[in-house]
Design an enzyme around this catalytic site. Structure first.
Site, PDB file in Angstrom:
ATOM      1  N   HIS A  69      22.864  24.914 132.213  1.00 29.11           N
ATOM      2  CA  HIS A  69      23.938  24.154 131.581  1.00 29.11           C
ATOM      3  C   HIS A  69      23.717  22.650 131.722  1.00 29.11           C
ATOM      4  O   HIS A  69      23.786  21.906 130.739  1.00 29.11           O
ATOM      5  CB  HIS A  69      25.277  24.539 132.206  1.00 29.11           C
TER       6      HIS A  69
ATOM      7  N   HIS B  14      22.553  17.227 130.066  1.00 27.17           N
ATOM      8  CA  HIS B  14      22.647  15.905 130.685  1.00 27.17           C
ATOM      9  C   HIS B  14      21.324  15.486 131.315  1.00 27.17           C
ATOM     10  O   HIS B  14      21.295  14.942 132.420  1.00 27.17           O
ATOM     11  CB  HIS B  14      23.750  15.903 131.748  1.00 27.17           C
TER      12      HIS B  14
ATOM     13  N   LYS C 161      26.846  16.714 119.659  1.00 25.57           N
ATOM     14  CA  LYS C 161      27.336  16.317 120.979  1.00 25.57           C
ATOM     15  C   LYS C 161      27.973  14.950 120.781  1.00 25.57           C
ATOM     16  O   LYS C 161      27.286  13.952 120.533  1.00 25.57           O
ATOM     17  CB  LYS C 161      26.179  16.239 121.983  1.00 25.57           C
TER      18      LYS C 161
END
Length: 465
Positions: A335, A350, A398
């Site tokens: 994730h 990220h 995003k």
């Protein structure tokens, strides 16, 4: 570390004469520097790069320069590397000289030739490694000329030869960060985060190791694409040979981005995860993370590094259910670092390395950065190590994602592990990157009771130094 090494090399090459005291200073410098395994290739290559600055049209001085570089390479091999446990053979000196002479003939070494050099040393591992490496410099002296461009190319060939020899026949010594003298239990999380930053010797240098083009800034609600070009213009290929970067890269194709699709982990993938954990635990950031977490919570954090590594594996890599089915379709690592797609939205994602490779494959469209909350009109630029931006990934948007740029995999793993084990769900800290001072809220949420659900930085302010 980059600045320290570069400055030391320049001083070392300044008079091109080496006595016993200078050789001792070189060993002492490396001992104090404590370069991690992932920095050793850079450390050796930088000696050649700085050496280029000292090339002249005087052949004898250039020979002295080669001897000085050889001293540095010898010191790195002696202090930071150890020979691999392989059977060696006596290689005739004439064979070695002919091999190097053929290599230097056209003053270029391409990828195929690099593999040929590697195979040569794997097939003929010389019993005397020091002589084998020194001969590369000795033979090179015959190829020196009065033309600087030619000599620069020659130094590149020597570096390639030494790199292949070391790759085939050496391995890094075990790395141990010297245990901090101060009582870490009294260190705030903000202080620990700053210390991690200072320990990240494997962090890349903007302009040298990579180039980004941030292009147009925007507000979060702006829909238009303010970036016509990719974010990443280039990343030096040498980066992907560093142990932690290389091990991280192998993990990028191990997961499905679609939530609801059960993840399965093969034996090969399990070994890749363990190799990655082994690599990052041989670095200062992860070892400091262990020291700090142990000092803060000795009842819960194991003292043994191997046991701590097991804990890190559990919180990051054990699978759990995140989607709308009962399938084990996610993990903290997937994730946070790779990203997932759920209900037409990108979640997680990220990490700059994943961003770079997805952009390179054409799977990702960078659409501009979000203007920072600034105390003094600071603007995002190519030197920033933190960016908040918008992008499309696999056709899904995003709207706002923040990640560090150019930091090492071990830095991010250490940072988020520290926040998860010792910090709160939201951790407000100030980080001085040497270029800007960022106010950050490092968010770290759990899932499945004891595993990382997500972790990422949110920029709350930015000011230029």
């Amino acid at each position: 570390m980059n600045t320290q090494a570069t400055q030391f090399y320049r001083e070392f090459f300044s008079d091109l004469s080496i006595d016993r005291s200078e050789a001792g200073e070189l060993a002492a410098f490396l001992s104090k520097l404590q370069p991690p395994p992932g920095k050793l290739v850079w450390l050796r290559s930088q000696a050649f790069r700085v050496g280029n600055e000292f090339l002249t049209d005087d052949k004898e001085k250039n020979k002295s320069l080669l001897r000085a570089i050889n001293y540095i390479v010898h010191a790195i091999e002696t202090n930071c590397l150890q020979p691999k446990n392989v059977d060696r053979v006596d290689v005739e000196m004439d064979t070695l000289k002919e091999f190097y002479a053929n290599l230097y003939q056209d003053l270029t070494v391409n990828a195929a030739e690099n593999q040929d050099i590697l195979r040569f040393f794997q097939k003929h591992p010389p019993s005397d490694l020091i002589t084998a490496r020194a001969t590369a410099f000795q033979v090179a002296c015959d190829f020196l000329s009065e033309d600087r461009t030619t000599n620069v190319a020659l130094l590149g060939c020597i570096n390639a030869a030494v790199n292949s020899l070391e790759s085939a026949l050496y391995e890094p010594r075990d790395y141990h960060l010297e245990a901090p003298q101060e009582d870490l239990s009294g260190l705030s999380l903000e202080q620990a985060v700053q210390k991690l930053w200072e320990l990240d010797a494997n962090r890349l240098e903007s302009g040298d190791d990579y180039v980004i083009n941030v292009q147009g800034g925007k507000k979060p609600y702006w829909k238009e694409d303010t970036a016509t070009d990719p974010l990443f213009q280039s990343v030096d290929n040498e980066v992907w040979q560093r142990p932690t970067y290389k091990a991280f890269h192998t993990l990028l194709d191990n997961y499905s981005s679609e939530l609801g699709v059960s993840e399965s982990v093969s034996g090969v993938e399990s070994r890749e995860v363990l190799a990655f954990l082994d690599a990052i635990c041989q670095t200062a950031p992860m070892q400091f993370c262990h020291y700090y977490c142990r000092a803060k919570d000795p009842d819960r954090i194991p003292e043994d590094l191997v046991e701590f590594k097991t804990l890190v594996h559990k919180i990051w890599f054990e699978l759990y259910h995140r989607g709308d089915t009962d399938e084990k379709d996610s993990s903290g690592f997937e994730h946070v670092f790779l990203g997932e797609v759920r209900d037409g939205e990108v979640t997680g994602f990220h990490n700059w390395i994943q961003f770079y490779f997805e952009e390179k494959k054409g799977e990702l469209d960078y659409r501009g950065y979000l203007k920072p909350r600034s105390k003094n009109d600071a603007e995002s630029d190519g030197n920033d190590h933190l960016l908040t931006l918008q992008f499309h990934w696999k056709g899904v948007e995003k709207f706002a994602g923040t990640f560090f740029v150019g930091v090492s995999p071990e830095f991010e793993m250490a940072l988020y592990t520290m926040c998860f084990l010792i910090g709160e769900e939201e951790n407000n800290v100030e980080l001085d990157t040497g270029v800007d001072v960022f106010g950050l809220c490092i968010k770290c949420y759990r899932m499945a009771r004891d595993k990382i659900g997500t972790a990422f930085p949110e920029v709350t302010s930015q000011s230029e130094e």
